[in-house]
Design a protein around this motif. Structure first.
Motif, PDB file in Angstrom:
ATOM      1  N   SER A 158       0.473 -33.066  11.710  1.00 35.06           N
ATOM      2  CA  SER A 158       1.333 -33.271  12.869  1.00 35.06           C
ATOM      3  C   SER A 158       2.458 -32.242  12.826  1.00 35.06           C
ATOM      4  O   SER A 158       2.649 -31.551  11.824  1.00 35.06           O
ATOM      5  CB  SER A 158       1.931 -34.684  12.839  1.00 35.06           C
ATOM      6  OG  SER A 158       2.846 -34.805  11.754  1.00 35.06           O
ATOM      7  N   LEU A 159       3.199 -32.154  13.908  1.00 32.20           N
ATOM      8  CA  LEU A 159       4.316 -31.202  13.955  1.00 32.20           C
ATOM      9  C   LEU A 159       5.320 -31.501  12.850  1.00 32.20           C
ATOM     10  O   LEU A 159       5.786 -30.588  12.154  1.00 32.20           O
ATOM     11  CB  LEU A 159       4.986 -31.266  15.331  1.00 32.20           C
ATOM     12  CG  LEU A 159       6.139 -30.287  15.583  1.00 32.20           C
ATOM     13  CD1 LEU A 159       6.118 -29.775  17.018  1.00 32.20           C
ATOM     14  CD2 LEU A 159       7.490 -30.940  15.302  1.00 32.20           C
TER      15      LEU A 159
ATOM     16  N   ARG B 226      13.683 -28.304  14.955  1.00 31.28           N
ATOM     17  CA  ARG B 226      12.428 -28.416  15.703  1.00 31.28           C
ATOM     18  C   ARG B 226      12.273 -27.302  16.737  1.00 31.28           C
ATOM     19  O   ARG B 226      11.195 -26.748  16.903  1.00 31.28           O
ATOM     20  CB  ARG B 226      12.347 -29.780  16.385  1.00 31.28           C
ATOM     21  CG  ARG B 226      11.015 -30.037  17.073  1.00 31.28           C
ATOM     22  CD  ARG B 226      10.870 -31.467  17.510  1.00 31.28           C
ATOM     23  NE  ARG B 226      10.831 -32.369  16.377  1.00 31.28           N
ATOM     24  CZ  ARG B 226      10.225 -33.563  16.400  1.00 31.28           C
ATOM     25  NH1 ARG B 226       9.604 -33.973  17.486  1.00 31.28           N
ATOM     26  NH2 ARG B 226      10.239 -34.342  15.342  1.00 31.28           N
TER      27      ARG B 226
ATOM     28  N   ARG C 235       9.242 -24.591  16.910  1.00 36.99           N
ATOM     29  CA  ARG C 235       8.355 -24.428  18.066  1.00 36.99           C
ATOM     30  C   ARG C 235       8.342 -22.987  18.567  1.00 36.99           C
ATOM     31  O   ARG C 235       7.277 -22.416  18.852  1.00 36.99           O
ATOM     32  CB  ARG C 235       8.799 -25.355  19.202  1.00 36.99           C
ATOM     33  CG  ARG C 235       8.483 -26.821  18.995  1.00 36.99           C
ATOM     34  CD  ARG C 235       8.831 -27.612  20.249  1.00 36.99           C
ATOM     35  NE  ARG C 235       8.607 -29.032  20.104  1.00 36.99           N
ATOM     36  CZ  ARG C 235       7.428 -29.618  20.254  1.00 36.99           C
ATOM     37  NH1 ARG C 235       6.361 -28.899  20.550  1.00 36.99           N
ATOM     38  NH2 ARG C 235       7.304 -30.931  20.107  1.00 36.99           N
TER      39      ARG C 235
ATOM     40  N   LEU D  44       5.291 -22.267  15.767  1.00 42.09           N
ATOM     41  CA  LEU D  44       4.155 -22.950  16.377  1.00 42.09           C
ATOM     42  C   LEU D  44       3.585 -22.198  17.583  1.00 42.09           C
ATOM     43  O   LEU D  44       2.366 -21.956  17.662  1.00 42.09           O
ATOM     44  CB  LEU D  44       4.579 -24.364  16.792  1.00 42.09           C
ATOM     45  CG  LEU D  44       3.454 -25.274  17.295  1.00 42.09           C
ATOM     46  CD1 LEU D  44       2.391 -25.446  16.216  1.00 42.09           C
ATOM     47  CD2 LEU D  44       4.012 -26.630  17.715  1.00 42.09           C
TER      48      LEU D  44
ATOM     49  N   ARG E 112      -2.137 -33.186  16.580  1.00 43.35           N
ATOM     50  CA  ARG E 112      -2.137 -32.546  15.258  1.00 43.35           C
ATOM     51  C   ARG E 112      -2.606 -31.089  15.426  1.00 43.35           C
ATOM     52  O   ARG E 112      -3.105 -30.713  16.504  1.00 43.35           O
ATOM     53  CB  ARG E 112      -3.039 -33.307  14.294  1.00 43.35           C
ATOM     54  CG  ARG E 112      -2.606 -34.757  14.103  1.00 43.35           C
ATOM     55  CD  ARG E 112      -3.543 -35.520  13.193  1.00 43.35           C
ATOM     56  NE  ARG E 112      -3.377 -35.163  11.777  1.00 43.35           N
ATOM     57  CZ  ARG E 112      -2.414 -35.632  10.989  1.00 43.35           C
ATOM     58  NH1 ARG E 112      -1.512 -36.473  11.476  1.00 43.35           N
ATOM     59  NH2 ARG E 112      -2.354 -35.289   9.732  1.00 43.35           N
ATOM     60  N   TYR E 113      -2.472 -30.325  14.386  1.00 47.15           N
ATOM     61  CA  TYR E 113      -2.808 -28.903  14.448  1.00 47.15           C
ATOM     62  C   TYR E 113      -3.673 -28.533  13.242  1.00 47.15           C
ATOM     63  O   TYR E 113      -3.560 -29.123  12.165  1.00 47.15           O
ATOM     64  CB  TYR E 113      -1.521 -28.057  14.444  1.00 47.15           C
ATOM     65  CG  TYR E 113      -0.588 -28.418  15.575  1.00 47.15           C
ATOM     66  CD1 TYR E 113      -0.701 -27.786  16.810  1.00 47.15           C
ATOM     67  CD2 TYR E 113       0.387 -29.409  15.415  1.00 47.15           C
ATOM     68  CE1 TYR E 113       0.141 -28.130  17.869  1.00 47.15           C
ATOM     69  CE2 TYR E 113       1.225 -29.759  16.463  1.00 47.15           C
ATOM     70  CZ  TYR E 113       1.091 -29.117  17.679  1.00 47.15           C
ATOM     71  OH  TYR E 113       1.927 -29.472  18.726  1.00 47.15           O
TER      72      TYR E 113
END
Length: 471
Positions: free
Chosen positions: A422-423, A435, A439, A443, A466-467
């Motif tokens: 997850s992040l 955060r 991002r 991300l 999720r990633y």
């Protein structure tokens, strides 16, 4: 004032000096505090018969000044520090030089006026010692180092996997339980020394930390969004060294210089010099100081590595001959173990090595000579970005960086590995707390590159999102 006479010779040999027009007999604290501070530090000199601008004014009766100074030192400073008095004649002026050596029986205390005060040197002033400085002086007086002191922490309650693995990797030998005692990491009763505490996997002390930040620009940012990368590492000192090295390496831009038949890498920073600077910061820091950490700051034009505590045996002057500096270790147990693991040399100055390794870089110029800043409270190594003025890579010069070559995307891929995260989990794995920063800088570029993907691409904001890396 003439600098090439007898007095000039003493000036050249002395790093700290106070000038006094005359000897204050009724208010001796005005100069005795300097005697006390010099003895608690690395020594120094008081020159009587010279004004505060360095002009010779002379003394009418230097013999009396010398005798009275000796009497007051013996009466008002406990214990009596090492000192020597000498009458000197310069330009038809008679002066008295009081040379104070670094004492072995610290702390030296000024006793008078109904008080007892320990003085230490701070720049060109003599000031009352702080509680931290008093502890340090007491250790020095008892010939004890911080990392040798026994703690209340039991070795069996903590793990040392990082230390054991690193020791085997670098020496080829296994770190036996008996080595903990013989190397000074623990006592025979099973209690750890401070050195053992600092090398445990768990961050037992708050001092087991390194703060690393990549700032956007030439100075520390004062507004949100100017921090490009920020990590706090904790735990075993060997782990701190490796993680700080990895952080710098991620922000170490490597340019290329073409030759007729090849190309030469030109790094912003020489990593061997960076390693030496980090090793010095970790083994020579004053761990008894709480609330101050080793910091690694990367700016556009430089890298700064700062450690609490000045040079062990006195402040380093910027024009000092690094080749003549003897190696004195603030934490000898830690230093000896790092030497066993070949992180550092047993003899010689690490500062000299930092400059020598940097000078070997193909893009080195004299203006990139590493700088050392010592204010007595912190020691800072400054390494200059040798690619600051280098043109950005172009397709005609060298291949452009592919997305996976950027430090931020690399960090995401390494964190994910074969897992789905997850992040929040991904941020925690990388060590980020902001955060928005994550991002924007980590991300989004990773997703745009096609190197990672969402597990629920149709619902980007799903709470179950999720990633994972693209295979």
């Amino acid at each position: 004032m003439q600098k090439d006479g007898i007095f000039g010779k003493f000036i050249a040999e002395t790093t700290s000096i106070d000038y006094k027009v005359t000897l204050e007999e009724t208010k001796p604290k005005s100069w005795l505090k300097s005697v006390c501070a010099f003895a608690n530090g690395t020594g120094g000199m008081l020159a009587f018969g010279i004004d505060d601008k360095g002009h010779l004014v002379g003394l009418d009766d230097p013999q009396h000044v010398a005798e009275k100074a000796s009497e007051l030192i013996n009466a008002r400073i406990d214990p009596t520090p090492p000192f020597r008095l000498e009458a000197v004649e310069e330009d038809d002026c008679r002066i008295v030089l009081l040379r104070v050596g670094p004492g072995d029986d610290c702390p030296y205390v000024y006793v008078g006026d109904g008080s007892q005060i320990v003085y230490v040197r701070s720049g060109n002033q003599s000031l009352p010692a702080s509680s931290v400085q008093l502890r340090s002086l007491s250790m020095r007086g008892s010939h004890t180092h911080f990392d040798e002191i026994e703690t209340a922490f039991r070795k069996d309650d903590y793990s040392f996997e990082t230390l054991r693995a690193s020791y085997f990797e670098r020496t080829g030998d296994r770190l036996a339980d008996t080595d903990f005692v013989s190397f000074g990491l623990a006592k025979s009763d099973g209690l750890l020394t401070n050195a053992g505490v600092l090398l445990a996997d768990q961050p037992i002390l708050r001092q087991n930390r390194v703060f690393c930040t990549r700032w956007n620009g030439l100075d520390k940012a004062k507004v949100d969004g100017e921090v490009l990368d920020d990590h706090e590492y904790s735990g075993c000192l060997v782990k701190l060294l490796r993680e700080a090295m990895d952080f710098v390496d991620r922000h170490n831009r490597v340019a290329w210089t073409k030759t007729d038949d090849d190309r030469i890498e030109t790094p912003s920073y020489v990593m061997r010099a960076v390693e030496e600077a980090l090793v010095n910061a970790l083994i020579h820091r004053r761990y008894e100081i709480g609330g101050a950490e080793v910091t690694v700051y990367v700016f556009d034009d430089r890298l700064e590595i700062t450690s609490p505590g000045g040079k062990v045996d006195g402040m380093l002057h910027e024009d000092a001959d690094l080749g003549a500096i003897e190696s004195v270790r603030r934490n000898p147990v830690i230093a000896d173990l790092f030497q066993r693991m070949r992180f550092m040399e047993r003899k010689g100055s690490g500062l000299k090595l930092i400059r020598e390794r940097t000078a070997l870089a193909p893009n080195y110029e004299e203006r990139f000579m590493p700088r050392f800043v010592d204010d007595g409270r912190f020691f800072k190594v400054v390494l200059w970005n040798m690619n600051l003025d280098a043109p950005q890579d172009t397709p005609q010069d060298t291949p452009q960086d592919t997305p996976q070559d950027t430090p931020q995307v690399k960090a995401v891929l390494e964190a994910l590995g074969e897992s789905e995260m997850s992040l929040v989990e991904l941020m925690g794995k990388i060590g980020l707390a902001d955060r928005k920063n994550f991002r924007d800088l980590y991300l989004k570029p990773s997703l745009d590159s096609g190197l990672i993907e969402m597990t629920i691409p149709g619902k980007p904001t799903s709470r179950n999102q999720r990633y994972r890396a693209v295979k």
